[in-house]
Design a protein around this motif. Structure first.
Motif, PDB file in Angstrom:
ATOM      1  N   PRO A   1       1.298  -0.666  -0.273  1.00 14.83           N
ATOM      2  CA  PRO A   1      -0.712  -0.086  -0.087  1.00 14.83           C
ATOM      3  C   PRO A   1       1.430   1.251  -0.147  1.00 14.83           C
ATOM      4  O   PRO A   1       1.797   1.235   0.860  1.00 14.83           O
ATOM      5  CB  PRO A   1      -0.918  -0.184   1.808  1.00 14.83           C
ATOM      6  CG  PRO A   1      -0.972  -1.390   1.680  1.00 14.83           C
ATOM      7  CD  PRO A   1       0.763  -2.121   0.785  1.00 14.83           C
ATOM      8  N   MET A   2       0.316   2.437  -0.512  1.00 16.27           N
ATOM      9  CA  MET A   2       0.599   3.356  -1.274  1.00 16.27           C
ATOM     10  C   MET A   2       1.397   4.184   0.738  1.00 16.27           C
ATOM     11  O   MET A   2       2.447   5.070   0.873  1.00 16.27           O
ATOM     12  CB  MET A   2       0.062   4.451  -1.872  1.00 16.27           C
ATOM     13  CG  MET A   2       1.148   5.223  -2.463  1.00 16.27           C
ATOM     14  SD  MET A   2       2.508   5.125  -3.327  1.00 16.27           S
ATOM     15  CE  MET A   2       3.944   6.579  -3.139  1.00 16.27           C
ATOM     16  N   GLU A   3       0.259   3.741   1.607  1.00 13.13           N
ATOM     17  CA  GLU A   3       0.653   4.719   2.476  1.00 13.13           C
ATOM     18  C   GLU A   3       1.735   3.801   3.264  1.00 13.13           C
ATOM     19  O   GLU A   3       2.713   4.652   4.324  1.00 13.13           O
ATOM     20  CB  GLU A   3      -0.683   4.677   3.929  1.00 13.13           C
ATOM     21  CG  GLU A   3      -2.041   4.614   3.301  1.00 13.13           C
ATOM     22  CD  GLU A   3      -2.487   3.228   2.713  1.00 13.13           C
ATOM     23  OE1 GLU A   3      -3.278   2.259   2.803  1.00 13.13           O
ATOM     24  OE2 GLU A   3      -2.565   4.106   0.395  1.00 13.13           O
ATOM     25  N   THR A   4       1.851   2.483   3.518  1.00 15.45           N
ATOM     26  CA  THR A   4       3.084   1.995   3.638  1.00 15.45           C
ATOM     27  C   THR A   4       4.819   2.352   3.352  1.00 15.45           C
ATOM     28  O   THR A   4       5.310   2.539   4.181  1.00 15.45           O
ATOM     29  CB  THR A   4       3.027   0.362   4.193  1.00 15.45           C
ATOM     30  OG1 THR A   4       1.907   0.076   4.137  1.00 15.45           O
ATOM     31  CG2 THR A   4       3.906  -0.588   4.066  1.00 15.45           C
ATOM     32  N   MET A   5       4.315   2.462   1.951  1.00 10.70           N
ATOM     33  CA  MET A   5       5.523   3.061   1.408  1.00 10.70           C
ATOM     34  C   MET A   5       5.326   4.612   1.882  1.00 10.70           C
ATOM     35  O   MET A   5       7.222   5.100   2.145  1.00 10.70           O
ATOM     36  CB  MET A   5       5.775   3.226   0.216  1.00 10.70           C
ATOM     37  CG  MET A   5       5.623   2.196  -0.980  1.00 10.70           C
ATOM     38  SD  MET A   5       6.639   0.961  -0.209  1.00 10.70           S
ATOM     39  CE  MET A   5       7.531   1.650  -0.867  1.00 10.70           C
ATOM     40  N   LEU A   6       4.770   5.406   2.228  1.00  7.48           N
ATOM     41  CA  LEU A   6       5.101   7.062   2.519  1.00  7.48           C
ATOM     42  C   LEU A   6       5.486   6.645   4.088  1.00  7.48           C
ATOM     43  O   LEU A   6       5.995   7.764   4.808  1.00  7.48           O
ATOM     44  CB  LEU A   6       3.676   8.285   2.571  1.00  7.48           C
ATOM     45  CG  LEU A   6       3.448   8.434   1.265  1.00  7.48           C
ATOM     46  CD1 LEU A   6       1.911   8.421   0.406  1.00  7.48           C
ATOM     47  CD2 LEU A   6       4.219   8.423   0.966  1.00  7.48           C
ATOM     48  N   LYS A   7       5.404   5.872   4.774  1.00  3.93           N
ATOM     49  CA  LYS A   7       5.159   5.430   6.414  1.00  3.93           C
ATOM     50  C   LYS A   7       6.798   5.049   6.301  1.00  3.93           C
ATOM     51  O   LYS A   7       7.558   6.160   7.596  1.00  3.93           O
ATOM     52  CB  LYS A   7       4.410   4.419   7.025  1.00  3.93           C
ATOM     53  CG  LYS A   7       4.805   4.570   8.627  1.00  3.93           C
ATOM     54  CD  LYS A   7       4.608   5.823   9.771  1.00  3.93           C
ATOM     55  CE  LYS A   7       4.375   4.861  10.569  1.00  3.93           C
ATOM     56  NZ  LYS A   7       5.073   6.090  11.910  1.00  3.93           N
ATOM     57  N   VAL A   8       7.310   4.721   5.553  1.00  2.00           N
ATOM     58  CA  VAL A   8       8.916   3.788   5.541  1.00  2.00           C
ATOM     59  C   VAL A   8       9.359   4.980   5.208  1.00  2.00           C
ATOM     60  O   VAL A   8      10.734   5.147   6.185  1.00  2.00           O
ATOM     61  CB  VAL A   8       9.075   2.670   4.887  1.00  2.00           C
ATOM     62  CG1 VAL A   8       8.629   1.339   5.273  1.00  2.00           C
ATOM     63  CG2 VAL A   8       9.735   2.656   4.003  1.00  2.00           C
ATOM     64  N   TYR A   9       9.434   5.929   4.239  1.00  2.00           N
ATOM     65  CA  TYR A   9       9.956   6.906   3.878  1.00  2.00           C
ATOM     66  C   TYR A   9      10.543   7.715   5.353  1.00  2.00           C
ATOM     67  O   TYR A   9      11.185   8.481   5.212  1.00  2.00           O
ATOM     68  CB  TYR A   9       9.049   8.044   2.461  1.00  2.00           C
ATOM     69  CG  TYR A   9      10.008   9.180   2.053  1.00  2.00           C
ATOM     70  CD1 TYR A   9      10.906   9.022   1.495  1.00  2.00           C
ATOM     71  CD2 TYR A   9       9.589  10.525   2.264  1.00  2.00           C
ATOM     72  CE1 TYR A   9      11.453  10.151   0.749  1.00  2.00           C
ATOM     73  CE2 TYR A   9      10.306  11.233   2.214  1.00  2.00           C
ATOM     74  CZ  TYR A   9      11.332  11.341   1.368  1.00  2.00           C
ATOM     75  OH  TYR A   9      11.227  12.547   0.179  1.00  2.00           O
ATOM     76  N   GLU A  10       8.849   8.570   5.750  1.00  2.00           N
ATOM     77  CA  GLU A  10       8.977   9.057   7.303  1.00  2.00           C
ATOM     78  C   GLU A  10       9.910   8.508   8.402  1.00  2.00           C
ATOM     79  O   GLU A  10      10.723   9.737   8.835  1.00  2.00           O
ATOM     80  CB  GLU A  10       7.398   8.996   7.520  1.00  2.00           C
ATOM     81  CG  GLU A  10       6.665  10.396   7.538  1.00  2.00           C
ATOM     82  CD  GLU A  10       5.370  10.137   7.768  1.00  2.00           C
ATOM     83  OE1 GLU A  10       5.229  10.028   9.034  1.00  2.00           O
ATOM     84  OE2 GLU A  10       4.494  10.412   6.537  1.00  2.00           O
ATOM     85  N   ILE A  11      10.312   7.570   8.446  1.00  2.00           N
ATOM     86  CA  ILE A  11      10.656   6.615   9.551  1.00  2.00           C
ATOM     87  C   ILE A  11      12.035   6.778   9.168  1.00  2.00           C
ATOM     88  O   ILE A  11      13.141   6.823  10.216  1.00  2.00           O
ATOM     89  CB  ILE A  11      10.291   5.183   9.410  1.00  2.00           C
ATOM     90  CG1 ILE A  11       9.182   4.706  10.040  1.00  2.00           C
ATOM     91  CG2 ILE A  11      11.052   4.626  10.280  1.00  2.00           C
ATOM     92  CD1 ILE A  11       8.853   3.682  10.349  1.00  2.00           C
TER      93      ILE A  11
END
Ligand code: SF4
Length: 335
Positions: free
Chosen positions: A265-275
């Protein structure tokens, strides 16, 4: 093409131990190692694929992905068959699971790799598509010649090469994109039939040897996408390699033996980017996602877009040499 292999020793009873990669296979007479391309013939180890090329193309360097290494240039890209990993989600299983008798194989020489790179106006050569470690003898000869001809040389690799061949290779290898496929040994064991530690050791040694490195982490739902695991990985990078090592988080698409797993999911990708950003990684990128800022190289000091990417379209107008054109911040980038 068959050629006597390097990096092995004889054991008793015509057995051999190959030390090219961290599997250190013990191989009986007339058998091949895990990679399927190194064979014990009467107590001597042979590479069955010297000069045997399954795939060749001219690719943008961004496709490897290498974003901080001569952005906007082209690399003659080539690979052979076989692999020392057995990844369930392999994106190139057509060649990684093939053997030396693969029907589309063409014989090439190190000289041809240099000539072709020149002919197609490439600035370098990328050993890629399948695992380049297992093609060591050919790649080393090709890379040696490439360096003499002012071409850059790069590996796209799972990082399982052992120490001695990496030391040798470092004299002729400029850059590596190393896949860190997860940050647990359990994943490596179950999904790739390998181990995590040798991969991390390669990252550290390659950096120490002066090879430019970038890392790729393919985010697979329910396999390696826990935010805690991603955070541990990023912390390890900051501590052992430095915050200026680029990390490419790549979006998973169902493939090979993991077609039952949905795409990330795109939300997961955005979250790992933030991490990654939160932990202190200066250059995080997202791959296989719709175009956006996540492909751009942004100056960590002033926010200027130093390298703008849209797919494989690259604009370096925010760079002056390897510095931000606005504030002069020195980016970890070879240009
Ligand atoms: S290169 Fe192949 S034969 Fe050698 S140790 Fe690795 S998997 Fe085994």
């Amino acid at each position: 093409m068959k050629k006597e292999a390097r990096f092995w020793k004889a054991l008793s009873d015509s057995k051999i131990q190959c030390s090219l990669c961290s599997h250190y296979c013990k191989i009986d007479n007339e058998k091949v190692g895990i990679c399927g391309v190194r064979k014990n013939e009467n107590g001597r180890l042979f590479s069955l694929i010297y000069g045997s090329c399954s795939s060749i193309a001219v690719d943008p360097i961004e496709k490897k992905p290498l974003y901080h290494f001569y952005p906007g240039t082209k690399a003659l890209s080539l690979g052979t068959v076989g692999c020392n990993f057995k990844c369930k989600h392999c994106q190139n299983f057509g060649i990684s699971t093939a053997g030396p008798d693969f029907s589309y194989m063409k014989e090439i020489t190190p000289e041809m790799t240099v000539d072709l790179a020149r002919q197609y106006s490439c600035q370098g050569i990328a050993y890629t598509y399948n695992e380049p470690t297992i093609w060591h003898e050919f790649n080393f000869d090709s890379a040696k010649l490439a360096k003499k001809n002012d071409l850059y040389t790069t590996y796209v690799t799972n990082g399982y090469i052992s120490e001695e061949p990496l030391l040798e290779l470092s004299s002729v290898l400029d850059a590596m994109n190393i896949d860190v496929k997860a940050f647990t040994n359990d994943f490596y064991k179950k999904v790739c039939k390998a181990r995590l530690k040798p991969v991390l050791d390669t990252c550290v040694l390659a950096k120490e040897l002066g090879i430019h490195i970038e890392l790729t982490y393919l985010v697979i739902p329910s396999y390696n996408d826990s935010f805690g695991e991603v955070e541990e990985f990023c912390k390890w990078v900051v501590e052992k390699l430095g915050k200026d090592i680029p990390i490419h988080f790549s979006r998973f698409h169902p493939n090979h033996n993991l077609t039952n797993v949905p795409r990330t999911p795109m939300e997961t990708m955005l979250k790992v980017y933030e991490i990654g950003k939160k932990v202190g990684i200066l250059y995080c990128y997202l791959g296989n996602v719709p175009a956006g800022d996540y492909e751009n190289t942004i100056c960590p000091k002033c926010g200027n877009i130093c390298v703008e990417r849209n797919g494989f379209f690259v604009k370096n107008s925010g760079l002056k040499g390897n510095k931000c054109s606005k504030c002069g911040f020195s980016l970890s980038l070879i240009d």
